[in-house]
Write a protein that holds these residues in place. Structure first.
Motif, PDB file in Angstrom:
ATOM      1  N   LEU A   1      41.197  37.539  32.723  1.00  0.00           N
ATOM      2  CA  LEU A   1      40.254  38.110  33.690  1.00  0.00           C
ATOM      3  C   LEU A   1      40.851  38.526  35.020  1.00  0.00           C
ATOM      4  O   LEU A   1      40.157  38.629  36.020  1.00  0.00           O
ATOM      5  CB  LEU A   1      39.080  37.138  33.918  1.00  0.00           C
ATOM      6  N   GLY A   2      42.148  38.817  35.076  1.00  0.00           N
ATOM      7  CA  GLY A   2      42.710  39.324  36.329  1.00  0.00           C
ATOM      8  C   GLY A   2      42.999  38.221  37.318  1.00  0.00           C
ATOM      9  O   GLY A   2      42.996  37.038  36.979  1.00  0.00           O
ATOM     10  N   ALA A   3      43.285  38.619  38.559  1.00  0.00           N
ATOM     11  CA  ALA A   3      43.582  37.644  39.614  1.00  0.00           C
ATOM     12  C   ALA A   3      42.278  37.216  40.285  1.00  0.00           C
ATOM     13  O   ALA A   3      41.270  37.912  40.184  1.00  0.00           O
ATOM     14  CB  ALA A   3      44.519  38.284  40.633  1.00  0.00           C
ATOM     15  N   PRO A   4      42.316  36.080  40.977  1.00  0.00           N
ATOM     16  CA  PRO A   4      41.103  35.666  41.702  1.00  0.00           C
ATOM     17  C   PRO A   4      40.983  36.424  43.022  1.00  0.00           C
ATOM     18  O   PRO A   4      41.009  35.838  44.109  1.00  0.00           O
ATOM     19  CB  PRO A   4      41.322  34.165  41.913  1.00  0.00           C
ATOM     20  N   ALA A   5      40.909  37.736  42.944  1.00  0.00           N
ATOM     21  CA  ALA A   5      40.798  38.587  44.125  1.00  0.00           C
ATOM     22  C   ALA A   5      40.159  39.900  43.714  1.00  0.00           C
ATOM     23  O   ALA A   5      40.277  40.303  42.558  1.00  0.00           O
ATOM     24  CB  ALA A   5      42.189  38.865  44.713  1.00  0.00           C
TER      25      ALA A   5
END
Ligand code: 2PG
Ligand code: MG
Length: 401
Positions: free
Chosen positions: A379-383
């Motif tokens: 799910l990508g980076a936490p940003a």
């Protein structure tokens, strides 16, 4: 279940590209919206997304007129009807994006009608008992903290460097991954200057590196300093179909070095999308096909398998992988994506549900990953808002919502 109205419009995705959003109302008055993501490093055998304007036109002029007031027994009945209405193998007449948006909106409206969380409804539609001893009920998070390849303007050949927390809850996973992400950003800025903490398409850092393994050295150092190195595994999406200027021998050497030095849990698309043979070789050398989630190294197909059961059967026959990426928009309807999960389970593969690089704020994919009890969720980076929407939805799911 009858649909009383269906509308569609264009909205922007996270790269500022037009995509499709639909709003659907059931005859009982329940309304739901859904929007679809878009890939950049797409597989050649993915279902065809049409330009958003065309997909919107098709929803309004073809799909809406055919489905309004028609009675659909369940999700499978609607999806089958849409697939037939399209009539092509790749969904190139109506557009996979048009069909999927309607499919997800219907799913969401049905969940709301039942007054259950979306993931719970997905579990009902999925319809098979999830064996708690062979599948993880909490998918592990695959957090993409360094971006390269087609997702960034840097010199990395590999597309994604993944931190995969090995802890019990979503909240803890997010906490561990986020701490490492922030420490890595600070270390990059110290080592390479402030611009090094700028972000790529999926919110990971995207500076130039000395070589393709330097991100691993830095991620490992950041985790170790935080005493979190024992709480994570590492992985990559090589997205090798799009790697230019590297021979297969050089790629193989790089994987050997990577495996020796960092013992990664996960390598996605190590070779290009039709290279079933070299996929099989790396799987046999490191893990063995069929060992699935228990393998020490998951070799996953993405462009190779494209959530398509025909491609999956080929990969199975050739023993090419022991894991698979599942992306509903690669195939174009909820029912077909569920069928792909079911087949992957039959084959004994680890299942990793994934977002796309061009996302909207729709958080459907979080419910889907949890609903099918995937082993992993990429799910990508936490940003960036469109990534964070998925993280925050997982936290809600964990609270029972
Ligand atoms: C991938 C994806 C998502 P894209 O290759 O796995 O991370 O990228 O959506 O661009 O195909
Ligand atoms: Mg991929």
């Amino acid at each position: 279940m009858k649909v009383s109205s269906l509308s569609a419009r264009q909205i922007l995705d996270s790269r500022g590209q037009w995509t499709v959003e639909v709003a659907l109302t059931l005859q009982n008055g329940v309304r739901a919206t859904a929007s679809v993501p878009q890939g950049k490093s797409t597989g050649a055998t993915e279902a065809r997304a049409l330009p958003a304007a065309m997909a919107v036109r098709n929803i309004k002029s073809v799909i809406a007129t055919r489905i309004i007031h028609k009675d659909f027994l369940d999700q499978a009945a609607l999806d089958e009807f849409l697939v037939r209405l399209d009539g092509t193998k790749a969904k190139s007449r109506l557009g996979a994006n048009a069909i999927l948006a309607v499919s997800i909106a219907f799913l969401r409206a049905t969940a709301r009608t039942k007054k259950v969380p979306l993931w719970k409804h997905i579990r009902d539609v999925y319809g098979i008992w999830v064996d708690p001893t062979t599948t993880t009920l909490h998918p592990r998070l695959f957090m993409n903290v360094v971006n390269g390849g087609l997702h960034a303007g840097n010199n990395l050949h590999f597309q994604e460097y993944l931190v995969i927390p090995r802890v019990r809850t979503f909240a803890e996973s997010v906490d561990v991954g986020t701490k490492i992400y922030h420490a890595l950003g600070a270390a990059l800025a110290r080592a390479k200057g402030h611009g090094a903490a700028n972000l790529g398409d999926e919110g990971g850092f995207a500076p130039n590196f000395k070589d393709d393994l330097e991100p691993f050295r830095m991620i490992h150092a950041a985790a170790k300093k935080l005493k979190l190195d024992k709480k994570i595994d590492l992985g990559i999406d090589a997205a090798a179909t799009d790697i230019k200027g590297m021979t297969r021998a050089r790629l193989n050497n790089l994987y050997k070095k990577l495996i020796k030095e960092y013992a990664p849990l996960y390598i996605e698309d190590p070779f290009s999308e039709n290279d079933f043979k070299n996929f099989a070789a790396i799987t046999a050398a490191n893990a063995g096909a069929g060992a699935g989630v228990k393998s020490k190294l998951w070799i996953a197909g993405d462009d190779l398998t494209t959530t398509n059961t025909d491609r999956m059967a080929l990969a199975h026959a050739k023993k090419s992988v022991n894991a698979i990426i599942i992306k509903p928009n690669q195939i174009g309807s909820v029912t077909e994506a569920l069928n792909a999960v079911r087949l992957a389970r039959e084959y004994g593969w680890a299942v990793v549900v994934s977002h796309r690089s061009g996302e909207t704020n729709d958080d459907f994919i979080a419910d889907f990953a949890y609903g099918v009890a995937a082993d992993g969720f990429k799910l990508g980076a936490p940003a960036r808002g469109e990534r964070v929407a998925k993280y925050n939805r997982l936290l809600e799911i964990e609270e029972g919502k």
